[in-house]
Write a protein that holds these residues in place. Structure first.
Motif, PDB file in Angstrom:
ATOM      1  N   PHE A 178       0.833  -1.197   0.000  1.00 23.13           N
ATOM      2  CA  PHE A 178       0.000   0.000   0.000  1.00 23.13           C
ATOM      3  C   PHE A 178       0.868   1.247   0.000  1.00 23.13           C
ATOM      4  CE2 PHE A 178      -2.408  -3.220   2.409  1.00 23.13           C
ATOM      5  CZ  PHE A 178      -3.603  -3.232   1.714  1.00 23.13           C
ATOM      6  N   PRO A 179       0.322   2.361  -0.492  1.00 23.35           N
ATOM      7  CA  PRO A 179       0.996   3.645  -0.291  1.00 23.35           C
ATOM      8  C   PRO A 179       1.105   3.934   1.202  1.00 23.35           C
ATOM      9  CG  PRO A 179      -0.757   3.834  -1.940  1.00 23.35           C
ATOM     10  CD  PRO A 179      -0.906   2.482  -1.299  1.00 23.35           C
ATOM     11  N   ILE A 180       2.098   4.725   1.585  1.00 23.15           N
ATOM     12  CA  ILE A 180       2.363   4.961   3.004  1.00 23.15           C
ATOM     13  C   ILE A 180       1.190   5.636   3.700  1.00 23.15           C
ATOM     14  CG2 ILE A 180       3.508   7.162   2.552  1.00 23.15           C
ATOM     15  CD1 ILE A 180       4.304   4.566   5.337  1.00 23.15           C
ATOM     16  N   ASP A 181       0.459   6.502   2.998  1.00 25.62           N
ATOM     17  CA  ASP A 181      -0.649   7.173   3.684  1.00 25.62           C
ATOM     18  C   ASP A 181      -1.810   6.217   3.966  1.00 25.62           C
ATOM     19  OD1 ASP A 181      -1.472   6.945   1.057  1.00 25.62           O
ATOM     20  OD2 ASP A 181      -2.241   8.995   0.897  1.00 25.62           O
TER      21      ASP A 181
ATOM     22  N   MET B 274     -10.698   2.579  -6.065  1.00 22.13           N
ATOM     23  CA  MET B 274     -10.499   3.346  -7.307  1.00 22.13           C
ATOM     24  C   MET B 274      -8.997   3.361  -7.627  1.00 22.13           C
ATOM     25  SD  MET B 274     -13.480   4.129  -8.316  1.00 22.13           S
ATOM     26  CE  MET B 274     -13.087   5.328  -9.584  1.00 22.13           C
ATOM     27  N   GLN B 275      -8.491   2.267  -8.146  1.00 20.66           N
ATOM     28  CA  GLN B 275      -7.043   2.072  -8.201  1.00 20.66           C
ATOM     29  C   GLN B 275      -6.367   2.697  -9.416  1.00 20.66           C
ATOM     30  OE1 GLN B 275      -5.635  -1.754  -6.933  1.00 20.66           O
ATOM     31  NE2 GLN B 275      -6.636  -1.455  -4.959  1.00 20.66           N
ATOM     32  N   ASP B 276      -7.120   3.207 -10.365  1.00 22.09           N
ATOM     33  CA  ASP B 276      -6.490   3.953 -11.458  1.00 22.09           C
ATOM     34  C   ASP B 276      -5.754   5.175 -10.918  1.00 22.09           C
ATOM     35  OD1 ASP B 276      -7.451   2.169 -13.250  1.00 22.09           O
ATOM     36  OD2 ASP B 276      -9.023   3.456 -14.086  1.00 22.09           O
ATOM     37  N   ARG B 277      -6.132   5.607  -9.732  1.00 21.30           N
ATOM     38  CA  ARG B 277      -5.525   6.793  -9.122  1.00 21.30           C
ATOM     39  C   ARG B 277      -4.260   6.462  -8.346  1.00 21.30           C
ATOM     40  NH1 ARG B 277     -10.492  10.194  -8.730  1.00 21.30           N
ATOM     41  NH2 ARG B 277     -11.954   9.000  -9.999  1.00 21.30           N
ATOM     42  N   LEU B 278      -3.954   5.165  -8.223  1.00 19.39           N
ATOM     43  CA  LEU B 278      -2.764   4.722  -7.498  1.00 19.39           C
ATOM     44  C   LEU B 278      -1.613   4.467  -8.464  1.00 19.39           C
ATOM     45  CD1 LEU B 278      -4.353   2.101  -5.044  1.00 19.39           C
ATOM     46  CD2 LEU B 278      -3.723   4.476  -4.547  1.00 19.39           C
TER      47      LEU B 278
END
Length: 563
Positions: free
Chosen positions: A349-352, A494-498
Motif C-alpha cells: 500500500f501507499p504509506i498514507d 479506485m485504483q487507477d488513481r494509485l
C-alpha cells in the motif's frame, strides 16, 4: 418509534423508505443489485482467473459470490469460521433451536443492500426487541437505583421526554437533520452533498460529547448523563461520546438505529447459505456451481503472509504453507490484521494508507447469553399487573439486557448483558460463570422478587470481541480528525488513481465502510471491491446500470485539505 429518545422527524407510511447510502458516498447499492442487467462482467479471456479473497465474513463471502457469478474463480481464505462477526452459536446440551448472536444481531430496514442478500437466500426476519420498540412487551429504565417501567416513552418521567426534545433540537440546530433526512429519503444527491460537505468541514474535529455540549439544548449535565445512559434506539450511547460526531450523524440520518429486525435462526445463516448457493444465472461455470463446490467444501486456511512480487502480483502464503500468486486480492478482514497477524510487504500500500490503517480506532464489545426454560418474563406480577421482567437499560454493570423468545411454551434466551468499550473491558478478566454471577446480582437488585437463576437450563456463552484472535474489537469507530483516514481507505478501490505498483490489492469490510458497525457497510464495500476487480480485469458494467466506480467522480466523498 422504537427509540428511547426519538429521532427528530416522525415518519408516516406515505413517505418513501430510506436506505443506508451516503451521506459520504450517496450511491444506490440496492438499485445496482436489483437491476436486470446485473452488476457487470469480465472478458471471456479472463474467465476462470483466480482472485484471492482473504476473510470469510459477510464482506468476503459476498465478494466471492459476485466474482464467481462473473466467471472468475474466487479463492477464499478463512482463519476461523465462515461468518466473521455474523456468529451464531448454540448452547451445549440444549435444544438446537436455541441460539445466541455473538456478533451482529439486529438490522435496520435501511440496510437495503443487505436485505437483497437476505431475500436471495430466503431468510426470515422479525422485529428485534429493542427498548420501547413495538415488539418489546415492556422496558425498564433503571438509573441511580430508581427503576421506571414503560411500554412507550410516554410512560417514563418527564425528564426523559425533556432529553428527547433536547436531542431533537440538537440535531436540528447543529446538523440540519430534517433537511438531510428528507434529502436521503428522496435520494436527492446534490442536496445531500451540499449539506454534508459543510458539516464535514465544520464537525470533523468534534466529539459526540462536544457536539452535545455545544448545544444550548444540552446545557444540563443531568440531561447529558441520562442521554448517555439511555440514549436513542438501542440504548445508552455514552461509550460513543469520545468518537467523532460524524459517525453518529451517519447513524441517525439513515435511521440505522431504528426499527431493527433479527434474522430467524441466526445471522450466520446468511454467509453460510451464500457459500452453498448455486446461482441460477452464472457465467463460465456450469449450473450447480457454488463457492463450496469450487473449494471442495472448505475455504483455504488463514493467510500468514502477503507480498508484492514480480509482474505486480500479490503472493499469498497460508497457514498450511501453501504459496499462491494472484493478479488481484481482496482483503476483507479487520485492517489491523495487516499490522499484526499477517506478515506484510510495505510495498502493498501507499504509506498514507498504512497510516490510515494504523489510526483505526476499535470499539470493544462483550455479550453474555443464557438459555432459560421459557419466557417467564411475560408472567404478570400479581400485585402490579406488570411483566415479571422487562428489556432493561441500566447504569449497573449489565447496561443492556435483552429478552428473546420463540413463543410462550418454548425455551428462550436472555442476553444478560451487552456492553461496549470501558464497560466491556471490565468483563474481560472474568470467566463466563463469573460474569454470569455478577450479572445476576445486578439484575437481582432491579428485580428483587424474580429468581432468574431457577429458569437457567444451560451454561452461559459469552464473547469479548477485543479478545478474539482474528479481531481487534467489535468494529471501527472514527475519532475526531479521522475523516481523511477513512476517505483513503474507502476510496482505495479506485485504483487507477494509485501508482501502478500499488494496485491489485483491494480493501473491503467494516473497517473500510463509512457506516461503522452495520452489516450494510460490509456489503457496500464488498460491491466496491467487486467493481475494482472487474475493472482491473478489463470488464465493465452495463451502461444502463453504472457501478460505484463509474459514478465515483460525481459523488466522491468530500476531500478535506491536508495542509
Amino acid at each position: 418509534m422504537t427509540s428511547t429518545v426519538p429521532n427528530a422527524v416522525q415518519h408516516t407510511d406515505a413517505q418513501p423508505p430510506i436506505t443506508m447510502f451516503g451521506p459520504d458516498f450517496p450511491y444506490a447499492y440496492d438499485d445496482f443489485l436489483a437491476h436486470p442487467a446485473g452488476i457487470g462482467q469480465v472478458p471471456a479471456t479472463e474467465h476462470g482467473a483466480e482472485v484471492a479473497v482473504v476473510g470469510g465474513g459477510l464482506s468476503g463471502i459476498i465478494t466471492a459470490y459476485e466474482l464467481m457469478k462473473m466467471g472468475l474463480k474466487p479463492v477464499v481464505y478463512e482463519a476461523d469460521r465462515i461468518g466473521g462477526r455474523l456468529r451464531t452459536v448454540g448452547f451445549e446440551g440444549c435444544d438446537p433451536s436455541l441460539t445466541a448472536e455473538m456478533g451482529a444481531m439486529r438490522f435496520p430496514p435501511s440496510s437495503t443492500a443487505l436485505q437483497h442478500y437476505v431475500d436471495l437466500v430466503d431468510l426470515e426476519t422479525r422485529p428485534f426487541p429493542n427498548p420501547l420498540a413495538p415488539a418489546t412487551p415492556s422496558t425498564v429504565v433503571d438509573l441511580k437505583g430508581e427503576s421506571h417501567y414503560a411500554r412507550t416513552i410516554d410512560d417514563l418521567p418527564q425528564v426523559y421526554r425533556d432529553v428527547a426534545a433536547a436531542w431533537n433540537t440538537c440535531l436540528e440546530e447543529g446538523a440540519d437533520f430534517s433537511d438531510m433526512n428528507r434529502a436521503m429519503r428522496e435520494r436527492d444527491v446534490p442536496c445531500i452533498r451540499e449539506i454534508w460537505s459543510k458539516l464535514v468541514e465544520k464537525l470533523d474535529n468534534q466529539t459526540f460529547y462536544g457536539f452535545l455540549c455545544a448545544s444550548d439544548a444540552f446545557t444540563s449535565f443531568r440531561h447529558r448523563e441520562i442521554f448517555g445512559q439511555v440514549g436513542f434506539g438501542t440504548g445508552g450511547w455514552d461509550t460513543d461520546f469520545p468518537n467523532s460526531i460524524l459517525e453518529i450523524l451517519r447513524v441517525v440520518y439513515t435511521e440505522a438505529d431504528d426499527h431493527h429486525r433479527g434474522i430467524v435462526g441466526g445471522s450466520q445463516q446468511l454467509p453460510l447459505r451464500l457459500w452453498d448457493r448455486e446461482p441460477q444465472k452464472i457465467t463460465h461455470w456450469p449450473l450447480g456451481t457454488s463457492l463450496s463446490s469450487l473449494h471442495g467444501g472448505e475455504p483455504r486456511p488463514a493467510v500468514t503472509r502477503l507480498d508484492r512480487t514480480a509482474g505486480n502480483r500479490i503472493t499469498v502464503t497460508d497457514a498450511a504453507g501453501d504459496i499462491r500468486s494472484y493478479r488481484a486480492v481482496v482483503f476483507t478482514g479487520q485492517s489491523w490484521l495487516l499490522l499484526s497477524k499477517i506478515a506484510c510487504d510495505d510495498a502493498l500500500f501507499p504509506i498514507d494508507h498504512w497510516t490510515a490503517m494504523e489510526r483505526t480506532h476499535y470499539m470493544e464489545s462483550s455479550k453474555l447469553f443464557v438459555p432459560v426454560d421459557r419466557p417467564f418474563w411475560l408472567d404478570k406480577d400479581e400485585t402490579t399487573g406488570r411483566d415479571t421482567m422487562s428489556m432493561t437499560l441500566t447504569d449497573r454493570m449489565t447496561r443492556g439486557t435483552y429478552l428473546l423468545d420463540d413463543g410462550p411454551d418454548r425455551p428462550a434466551v436472555i442476553c444478560l448483558s451487552y456492553t461496549w468499550c470501558d464497560d466491556s473491558l471490565k468483563w474481560l478478566p472474568l470467566s463466563p460463570n463469573e460474569r454470569m454471577e455478577v450479572m445476576l446480582k445486578s439484575l437481582g437488585e432491579i428485580y428483587p422478587g424474580v429468581d432468574i437463576r431457577s429458569h437457567v437450563i444451560g451454561n452461559p456463552v459469552t464473547v469479548s470481541w477485543e479478545n478474539e484472535p482474528y479481531f481487534m474489537g467489535a468494529f471501527k469507530a472514527n475519532l475526531p480528525g479521522h475523516y481523511r483516514y477513512q476517505r483513503r481507505l474507502f476510496t482505495h478501490f479506485m485504483q487507477d488513481r494509485l501508482p501502478a505498483d500499488k494496485r491489485g490489492l483491494f480493501l473491503a469490510g467494516d473497517d473500510i465502510s463509512w457506516t461503522a458497525g452495520w452489516a450494510e457497510g460490509a456489503v457496500q464495500t464488498a460491491l466496491n471491491a467487486v467493481w475494482g476487480v472487474m475493472h482491473q480485469f478489463g470488464g465493465g458494467t452495463d451502461p444502463s446500470n453504472p457501478g460505484p466506480g463509474d459514478v465515483f467522480d460525481e459523488i466522491a466523498p468530500v476531500e478535506l485539505p491536508e495542509d
